[in-house]
Write a protein that holds these residues in place. Sequence first.
Motif, mmCIF file in Angstrom:
data_model
loop_
_atom_site.group_PDB
_atom_site.id
_atom_site.type_symbol
_atom_site.label_atom_id
_atom_site.label_comp_id
_atom_site.label_asym_id
_atom_site.label_seq_id
_atom_site.Cartn_x
_atom_site.Cartn_y
_atom_site.Cartn_z
ATOM 1 N N TYR A 20 35.540 43.882 34.505
ATOM 2 C CA TYR A 20 36.154 44.033 35.821
ATOM 3 C C TYR A 20 36.005 42.819 36.726
ATOM 4 N N TYR A 21 35.531 41.695 36.185
ATOM 5 C CA TYR A 21 35.656 40.453 36.933
ATOM 6 C C TYR A 21 37.109 39.985 36.850
ATOM 7 N N PRO A 22 37.705 39.590 37.974
ATOM 8 C CA PRO A 22 39.096 39.134 37.930
ATOM 9 C C PRO A 22 39.330 38.007 36.930
ATOM 10 N N VAL A 23 38.390 37.057 36.837
ATOM 11 C CA VAL A 23 38.630 35.934 35.928
ATOM 12 C C VAL A 23 38.604 36.373 34.469
ATOM 13 N N VAL A 24 37.877 37.448 34.152
ATOM 14 C CA VAL A 24 37.892 37.984 32.788
ATOM 15 C C VAL A 24 39.294 38.479 32.444
ATOM 16 N N ARG A 25 39.935 39.187 33.368
ATOM 17 C CA ARG A 25 41.303 39.652 33.115
ATOM 18 C C ARG A 25 42.273 38.464 33.002
ATOM 19 N N GLU A 26 42.017 37.416 33.787
ATOM 20 C CA GLU A 26 42.867 36.236 33.706
ATOM 21 C C GLU A 26 42.712 35.539 32.351
ATOM 22 N N ARG A 46 47.185 33.923 37.462
ATOM 23 C CA ARG A 46 48.548 34.368 37.193
ATOM 24 C C ARG A 46 48.648 35.847 36.854
ATOM 25 N N SER A 47 47.569 36.427 36.335
ATOM 26 C CA SER A 47 47.604 37.801 35.852
ATOM 27 C C SER A 47 47.671 38.799 37.008
#
Length: 375
Positions: A127-133, A292-293
């Motif tokens: 749930y870290y934003p950069v992980v999803r990115e 971008r995600s």
Amino acid sequence: MAGLRRAGVIGGGFMAEVHARAIRAAGHEVHGIASSSPESGRLAARRLGVPIAFDSAEALIAADEIDVVHVCTPNALHFEQASAAIQHGKSVVCEKPLAISEIDAEHLRRAADDAGAVTAVPFVYRYYPVVREIRERIRGGEAGELLLLHGSYLQDWLANRADTNWRVSSDGGGPSRAFADVGVHWCDLMEFITGHRIVRLSARLVTAHPHRGAPGDRVLNEDMSLLTFETDGGAAGSLTVSQISQGRKNRLWFSFDGTEGSFEFNQETPDSFWIGGIDSSSTVTAGTGGMRSADARRLSMLPAGHPQGYQDAFKAFMSDAYSAMMGEEAFGLPDFSDGFRAAQLTAAVIRSSESQEWVVVPEFESASANERSVR
């Protein structure tokens, strides 16, 4: 409030407090708590501002006014308490490990499926934003063909022989500690981001301090785990896990290296990630135009330069868990199938270390970890 869920938390320690904060941040009520004794339950209720202290976990689980049961107790109790919650028709959020044996974890997964229960396991680093990115970029082909998946998870909270905790007992913590406690987080993150699945591994479990705390307190689970693995996508990998590395507080680090680029992340600096290339490299920061995600932007709650940390990730996880309980879609939410996957890997690691041989990991498709679409 329409859709309000009333949560009951079992356990009165650190994780119970983390769960309570996240439940409230998601807009729901921490209605009751139970701990190891009636008195400790009352103390936890006062400390956490919970209106009802139940005399036992059994009483909390059976209470009609509790909609969701949170299991935040020592590992050996998870199976019994999560099973009872499912039998009582509750939604369940259970700390990992889901159970201390692969068989019990599979039983819980099947029981939840059979009952149609909504479940969640806090693999919160998803749930870290950069992980999803990173996930979207890798699955979009920016790394090319993944060749090497490597990293570590290092802590120092048990670095000294005098340091002890209920987790060092195989009775309370289970047959694996370092890997089952934190190594599974790294493996979950790797499989979630890359879509690769570990299919074969060689492992060594090392107990640096065979006795801890008071004289005679023997330690039967590991301080360190060393893992080499192969994936179904043709990549090779390695993982070092330690709870005795001086100066490392909670350093979950990975580098996923492909034919077109490498992606690197460190949980202790979770607002950025590094992209490596032959001609140039760059750092991308959360909250900027470089994200971008849509999923990463959804999880970016603060402007650039304002760091989001572990509790923020936990709040985002809990929001998705409760959304799922209300019938909404929650992309990437880890559930009991992911908890079972972690138990499978833990069992394989133990078998390999004991036999000193490579071990095949059984096939099992976890919907949330191995979901191929990117949103």
